[in-house]
Write a protein that holds these residues in place. Structure first.
Motif, PDB file in Angstrom:
ATOM      1  N   ARG B 334      29.211 -74.530 -55.410  1.00  0.00           N
ATOM      2  CA  ARG B 334      27.836 -74.868 -55.027  1.00  0.00           C
ATOM      3  C   ARG B 334      27.337 -73.900 -53.978  1.00  0.00           C
ATOM      4  NH1 ARG B 334      26.222 -80.847 -55.672  1.00  0.00           N
ATOM      5  NH2 ARG B 334      28.192 -81.775 -56.287  1.00  0.00           N
ATOM      6  N   ALA B 335      26.089 -73.524 -54.091  1.00  0.00           N
ATOM      7  CA  ALA B 335      25.486 -72.699 -53.055  1.00  0.00           C
ATOM      8  C   ALA B 335      25.037 -73.621 -51.922  1.00  0.00           C
ATOM      9  CB  ALA B 335      24.327 -71.907 -53.619  1.00  0.00           C
ATOM     10  N   GLU B 336      24.424 -73.041 -50.911  1.00  0.00           N
ATOM     11  CA  GLU B 336      24.029 -73.794 -49.729  1.00  0.00           C
ATOM     12  C   GLU B 336      23.205 -75.045 -50.047  1.00  0.00           C
ATOM     13  OE1 GLU B 336      24.341 -73.174 -45.826  1.00  0.00           O
ATOM     14  OE2 GLU B 336      26.028 -73.219 -47.205  1.00  0.00           O
ATOM     15  N   ARG B 337      22.292 -74.943 -50.991  1.00  0.00           N
ATOM     16  CA  ARG B 337      21.365 -76.043 -51.251  1.00  0.00           C
ATOM     17  C   ARG B 337      21.899 -77.031 -52.271  1.00  0.00           C
ATOM     18  NH1 ARG B 337      16.227 -76.375 -50.229  1.00  0.00           N
ATOM     19  NH2 ARG B 337      15.376 -74.988 -48.673  1.00  0.00           N
ATOM     20  N   GLN B 338      23.203 -77.157 -52.362  1.00  0.00           N
ATOM     21  CA  GLN B 338      23.818 -78.111 -53.290  1.00  0.00           C
ATOM     22  C   GLN B 338      23.527 -77.751 -54.739  1.00  0.00           C
ATOM     23  OE1 GLN B 338      25.812 -80.662 -52.117  1.00  0.00           O
ATOM     24  NE2 GLN B 338      25.500 -79.571 -50.229  1.00  0.00           N
ATOM     25  N   VAL B 339      23.250 -76.500 -54.985  1.00  0.00           N
ATOM     26  CA  VAL B 339      22.874 -76.063 -56.320  1.00  0.00           C
ATOM     27  C   VAL B 339      24.045 -75.316 -56.945  1.00  0.00           C
ATOM     28  CG1 VAL B 339      21.436 -74.381 -57.524  1.00  0.00           C
ATOM     29  CG2 VAL B 339      20.407 -75.926 -55.870  1.00  0.00           C
ATOM     30  N   PHE B 340      24.283 -75.545 -58.240  1.00  0.00           N
ATOM     31  CA  PHE B 340      25.291 -74.766 -58.953  1.00  0.00           C
ATOM     32  C   PHE B 340      24.612 -73.512 -59.487  1.00  0.00           C
ATOM     33  CE2 PHE B 340      26.825 -79.174 -59.454  1.00  0.00           C
ATOM     34  CZ  PHE B 340      28.026 -79.034 -58.807  1.00  0.00           C
TER      35      PHE B 340
END
Lengths: 598, 598
Positions: B334-340
């Protein structure tokens, strides 16, 4: 303590990549050679304003230019001997005129190298499109394609590219000399050439007109400094070879310029829209058959290749400037093939921009060209005057007078060209030169400050060991973890394993702790729980609490056997390293576990 | 040894980023909602082959589809309860049908998520271009622009995107319901609609035709599984919220489909080129005034937004597959914004390729769509039958019968669609599904092999320290060198400084050795002379002679204070690290000397 010296087996690949006399002439002098194609025309265009009376001064003006060429050639021959590390105008000014003047010289050289690429490419393509008008709509694309080709050749290494350019140079020089000889023998033009247009409002021939013609014609002299700037690119004995190449260039150029000027007067050639003066001369000397096309085509090719001169010169100059802390140090970084990749890249990008902005039009670019050249010439001539006055060898007064006279000529040419071309783009050079000098001074001051911080030049206190800790991020109990901890234990006394968990992964965390306790390595385990599923930040925050002087973070990663297996890597190591690099002062150690080795 | 547990302050940002019932309906069900725009039309197109008699079967066929929808909705409600970690067809098949079947389900879901993006975007843009024909030449560019927009929204995090989509969904559902109610009340069409074309070669209504109509109409059911796949994206209590969203979706979809089918029969609507069935229904119910444009425009918007369903679902599925070692692990990052980020990127690129290949034409893509959906439906229904037989709760036989009936329906639909659409692109799915399964099996085997090499799951031998050496490349005597050597000395007992020189830099080498001897740090200095001016290779060659178990190379670099000062970095560290990484087994430690800190 002890100093061990190890020397790798000598490899003469380095010398093999360097230039012979003929190779240097081909690789570095194409710019000057090619200017035969537009130099005489530049004179004729000015003189034609005064009609036949004006055109009668073609040979005298060319003679003056040839004299200046002689002065410059002899001067640069001396420069090569005095500055075998290359540098030309920059090196001379740096030694005798001070730092500021040397930066001005460097800036003018940089501007000229870039303009030479743009002008040569544009002129070559213009010659092509006037021979084949159907290509005209693709001018800018042709320009960029030629630029890409030259760049590609140069990224392969300069010696290879020199070899590529020898044949075209020989054909071109031979063709021009045949034109001159055939034209001088022939009593009448071999084929009909255009008649002069009806003269209107003719000016009288005055000193200003002659000066302007002289200044314009000096475009033919661009490039004679390239050899002096690139002495280190020659094979040993470098200076001797470079000097011979310089003299050969001056002699060839003078013969070609004077011969063409003589033919212009003999056949009363005058400027005609859409037909170059050189092609009129060729028509008069050889007719409009095969010979004409050979000359035209070799001109097109040579103009395109002339761009290569800059690729031989600018990266070497940029390296020298970088060594002197005036440009970023990357310009001194050579790639595997002995190529200064950053210098080549800079040249390609800036000249591509110029070509795009000018829409590939040579006439927009040429006026800008001469200004920088004359600034560089003037500075190096003045520098040489100082050189003679300082070292005073036999006959120094005469040599100094020669250089002083040259400086006076080029300085007045610089002023005339700048004044007459200011509105037509000259202002761009007047702005760019000081800007480049300011940038180089900023770079220099920055390196000074960095050097001061690094205490360069002072003897630092001796290095002393201090308390250190090695932190090893772990997320499995595996051979990778074992190897990482073993490496860490080999290093320091204090090793700490850190495990970052997330609250919604309780079961896998439990499994990990169980496995860890079963394994029982003699290493402290720190568990960090992060609610936000972040990878790097929890570790960064944890490290702020560590009090040791030196913190090492050892990141163990699996290195795949084959490149295509990289898709299987989880990138955790990269993410972690990035976060640590940005936000902590830790030393980041990355250990690759090679699957193939085990 | 000791285990320290540290927990960062709880942050409810994670929950805030998750979905409510309405938000989930908007973010995950747009695909299903939007299929109202093409589902009824797909039925009518098939039935129209049998003329008025065929079109009379619109409501019965839609009723069958609505029944199937009911079965699917109830089934997925149970799936959510049984698989709160998400996974839908994949999770169910994995638990009850075995690994191979679960990979087939996963492959079909992946294909559908990608196709949903392509179909929704293409259909939305097609609706727009039929309203504004002047946009037709820009179809593919409009498609790519919409795709870029949706991608950008999703890279900001799914909850934000849910909020963006609530209003359009409410407007669209409201508009369709108003159309249905107004149409049912009205006795005559509000405005003239096109008359049926003269019927030729009418087919009779047979069971195959009805099956085909049913199969085609099942396009309206795509997307009902999205909620079940994305349970972890909901707020707590996740399963309850997801179930409510699923039921709400089923009910709304059934009402809309049946209402539109009733209006189609009532107003005798038949397919017309260039005018969608939905817009004909709207014209009949609301006339051709403002209401018509509201429905049309909200349809365009919703179809475009429907693509978002996949962005909600595929990255979560991919993460699950990555966790199970079936996809590269980066999909679980996951990136910083909880995004895959990788899942989103995969979806964007593959659907962009589909759009470009199909030239943005919906009709090329829709047939491919249904096949994968039915494969997934069938597998999850069969899985649920096994589930009931295994757990046998109260009334399990009835539930199992319902699921079995559903499986039978979707399996036959899958066979009918594949058979009738094989030549029109169906083959692509028939090829892609097994290919994806093979890729996932290769990934799985590769991770197994890596895990075996890493001895995952076994308790490794304890880590033992062994002989190590820390090699420090140096090229100046400065504070940077001092700090690097101090760090190295803090680490290991054996520290070695290495200085790479080139034969044509004799004077600077002499200066360095002089400064080093004057400084006299208690460290052994190794000098390597390389004729070829290479940076990394001499060190790599030197390291091969080191016999220690662990070799650490400590590269000290200056980290500039400000980002724009990076141009001043010499990149030596990067070049060195790259060479070492490629060609040696050393642990590469990079130490940043921050100018700002000193």
């Amino acid at each position: 303590m002890s100093i061990t010296l190890s020397r790798s087996a000598p490899v003469d690949r380095t010398e093999r990549h360097r230039l012979s006399v003929v190779g240097g002439l081909a690789a570095l002098s194409l710019d000057a050679m090619a200017s035969v194609a537009y130099g005489p025309e530049a004179i004729v265009i000015v003189l034609a304003v005064a009609g036949g009376a004006g055109l009668g001064f073609t040979v005298p003006v060319t003679l003056a230019i040839a004299l200046l060429l002689g002065v410059l050639t002899l001067s640069y021959r001396q420069v090569i001997a005095a500055f075998p590390d290359g540098g030309g105008a920059y090196g001379v000014s740096r030694a005798y005129l001070g730092r500021r003047a040397s930066l001005v010289a460097a800036a003018s050289l940089i501007v000229d190298y870039v303009l030479n690429v743009a002008v040569s490419v544009a002129a070559g393509v213009a010659a092509l499109t006037s021979a084949f008008p159907e290509l005209l709509p693709y001018t800018i694309w042709l320009c960029l394609a030629v630029l890409a080709l030259v760049t590609a050749v140069n990224l392969r290494g300069i010696a290879e590219s020199a070899r590529v350019f020898i044949a075209p140079t020989v054909v071109y020089v031979g063709a021009i000399l045949i034109v001159v000889v055939a034209g001088l023998i022939r009593a009448e033009p071999a084929a009909a050439i255009a008649a002069p247009a009806q003269a209107q409002h003719l000016q009288t021939v005055g000193i200003l007109l002659l000066l302007k013609a002289f200044a314009n014609g000096c475009a033919a002299l661009t490039g004679v400094e390239a050899i002096a700037n690139a002495v280190p690119s020659f094979r040993k004995p470098r200076a001797r070879r470079a000097q011979r190449a310089e003299i050969a260039l001056g002699a060839l150029l003078a013969v070609m310029l004077l011969g063409i000027a003589a033919l212009i007067e003999k056949f009363s050639i005058h400027p005609v829209d859409g037909v170059t003066v050189l092609s009129q001369v060729t028509t008069a000397a050889l007719g409009d058959g095969l010979g004409f096309y050979v000359v035209q085509f070799s001109t097109v090719l040579l103009l395109a290749l002339a761009a290569n001169t800059s690729f031989g010169g600018l990266p070497v100059l940029a390296q020298l400037l970088a060594k002197h802390n005036n440009l970023p140090h990357v310009f001194a970084l050579r790639a595997e093939r002995q190529v200064f990749r950053y210098g080549v890249g800079f040249l390609t990008i800036t000249s591509a921009i110029l070509l795009i902005v000018s829409d590939g039009d040579m006439n927009t670019l040429v006026p800008l060209f001469a200004i920088g050249v004359f600034v560089g010439f003037t500075l190096s001539q003045f520098g040489m005057v100082r050189h003679w006055r300082k070292h005073r060898p036999d006959g120094w007064a005469g040599k100094a007078a020669l250089n002083g006279f040259g400086a006076l000529l080029t300085a007045s040419a610089a002023i005339v060209v700048t004044a007459t071309k200011f509105g037509e783009g000259g202002w761009l050079i007047v702005v760019t030169l000081p800007l480049l000098v300011l940038i180089m001074e900023w770079v220099n001051r920055s390196y000074d400050r960095i050097g001061h911080r690094l205490e360069l030049g002072r003897t630092p206190t001796p290095p002393r060991p201090s308390r250190s800790v090695v932190v090893v991020p772990v997320h499995t109990v595996s051979r990778l973890t074992r190897d990482a901890l073993a490496a860490a234990l080999s290093l320091g006394d204090r090793v700490e394993a850190v495990h970052v968990t997330h609250p919604d992964e309780e079961s896998s965390t439990r499994d990990f702790v169980e496995a860890w306790e079963k394994w029982h390595p003699e290493v402290r385990l720190v568990q960090l729980c992060d609610e936000r599923r972040r990878l790097g930040e929890p570790l960064v925050e944890h490290l702020t609490s560590v009090r040791d002087q030196h913190v090492f973070v050892l990141i163990a990663e699996v290195e795949p056997e084959r490149w295509w297996q990289r898709v299987l890597q989880n990138q955790r190591g990269a993410v972690l390293a990035r976060a640590l690099r940005r936000r902590s002062g830790a030393v980041i150690c990355r250990m690759r576990f090679r699957l193939g080795d085990h």
